[in-house]
Scaffold this active site. Structure first.
Site, PDB file in Angstrom:
ATOM      1  CB  SER A  11      14.442   2.861   3.381  1.00 46.96           C
ATOM      2  OG  SER A  11      13.770   1.856   2.647  1.00 46.96           O
ATOM      3  CE  LYS A 192       4.924  -1.936  -5.741  1.00 45.86           C
ATOM      4  NZ  LYS A 192       6.211  -1.359  -5.282  1.00 45.86           N
ATOM      5  CB  SER A 255      13.054  -0.822  -8.002  1.00 42.40           C
ATOM      6  OG  SER A 255      12.419  -2.076  -7.912  1.00 42.40           O
ATOM      7  CG  ASN A 257      10.764  -6.068  -5.210  1.00 45.68           C
ATOM      8  OD1 ASN A 257      10.688  -7.191  -4.740  1.00 45.68           O
ATOM      9  ND2 ASN A 257      10.260  -5.003  -4.586  1.00 45.68           N
TER      10      ASN A 257
END
Length: 329
Positions: A11, A192, A255, A257
């Site tokens: 992506s 992060k 996100s 993650n």
């Protein structure tokens, strides 16, 4: 017309190809899957990611031949998961990248070697530091596809080079700025993702917004301590390349993650979460690398340690977060 290679078919690679090609750069796009390349040539869409984006084949040249893709370009953008960088580049001779500017759009580290992507390129392909750039900042591929206003930071040791790449990215919905902190930006982008995993786990365990706000604010202090230990310099960590990137990864619906962590918090095993997502959560690999690095640095990193123990030592998330919440302030 600038000639740019983009390595990767996911992506973020798809979003970068959209930006660069719409700015009239010629983009030589390497994808592993021959069927995906043929689909692009026939229908002008990536069948797997951001399928709503249409590519102009006057500017986009898809191929599975990596050496041919890299041969005639001045810029090479890497946008594959960190765990697969070595596999993706294995057919390149060691001198194939030496005279090009390498741009890492990867927010991860080389597993086992526990080094940054830019350090790997310098070590294995003799790319000088002045020719290495990092793409950072809060910028999800899905929002780029929708042309939502986005901001990028290009970290480097050479501001003139990073400014040149910024010019290739800027358009009506993307703003890009150079920053002379290659290593700090890259490490922050790695950590992060670990924090986003922690936020997802917290959500899966039904911790609320109050706790997540404390978790993120403590995470910023954790990042600051780590960066000071490994690469000390003055940094404005409240900037979008640092705090901004952390916030969007910790809170956004896009996100991966955070999504991965949420599944772990809900009781998924690592393997079952990976299978169901069918996408790579960089934080899973990154937390092991940062944890191993920190054995030497001995920085106080309770959030990173908690995520590592949950994912690699199979400590129950509920148990580990009971311990973690007592360490937060």
């Amino acid at each position: 017309m600038e000639k740019i290679a983009v390595i990767g078919g996911g992506s973020w690679a798809s979003a970068l190809v959209k930006i660069l090609s719409e700015n009239k750069s010629q983009v030589h796009w390497w994808m592993r899957n021959e069927n995906d390349v043929q689909h692009l040539i026939n229908y002008r869409h990536n069948p797997r990611y951001l399928s709503g984006v249409t590519y102009d084949l006057q500017y986009v040249k898809p191929s599975t031949d990596l050496q041919a893709v890299v041969a005639t370009v001045d810029w090479v953008v890497l946008a594959v998961p960190a765990a697969f960088v070595q596999e993706a580049l294995k057919t390149l001779p060691t001198d194939a990248l030496r005279n090009k500017v390498l741009v890492s759009a990867i927010k991860g580290m080389i597993p086992k070697e526990n080094i940054l992507i830019t350090d790997y390129l310098e070590k294995h392909y003799q790319v000088p530091k002045s020719h290495l750039l990092v793409v950072a900042g809060p910028c999800h591929a899905e929002e780029v596809a929708m042309e939502k206003q986005s901001y990028l930071t290009i970290g480097s040791h050479d501001l003139a080079t990073s400014e040149r790449f910024c010019e290739l990215l800027r358009n009506r919905y993307v703003k890009a700025n150079p920053l002379d902190d290659l290593d700090g930006v890259e490490y922050c982008a790695v950590i992060k993702n670990i924090i986003a995993l922690a936020c997802g786990i917290a959500r899966g365990l039904n911790y609320g917004d109050n706790f997540q706000a404390v978790l993120v604010s403590n995470a910023m202090l954790e990042i600051e301590r780590f960066l000071h230990a490994i690469m000390p310099m003055h940094r404005a960590l409240s900037g979008s390349a640092y705090l901004g990137d952390l916030l969007v990864t910790a809170y956004s619906q896009f996100s991966r993650n955070r999504t991965f962590g949420n599944m772990i918090g809900h009781g998924y095993t690592v393997k079952s979460a990976q299978i169901e997502m069918n996408m790579v959560a960089e934080g899973y690999y990154a937390v092991q690398s940062i944890y191993e690095l920190n054995k030497r640095l001995k920085v106080d990193m309770p959030i990173t340690t908690a995520v590592y123990l949950i994912l690699y030592e199979r400590i129950a998330p509920a148990v580990e977060f009971e311990i973690l919440k007592e360490k937060l302030k």
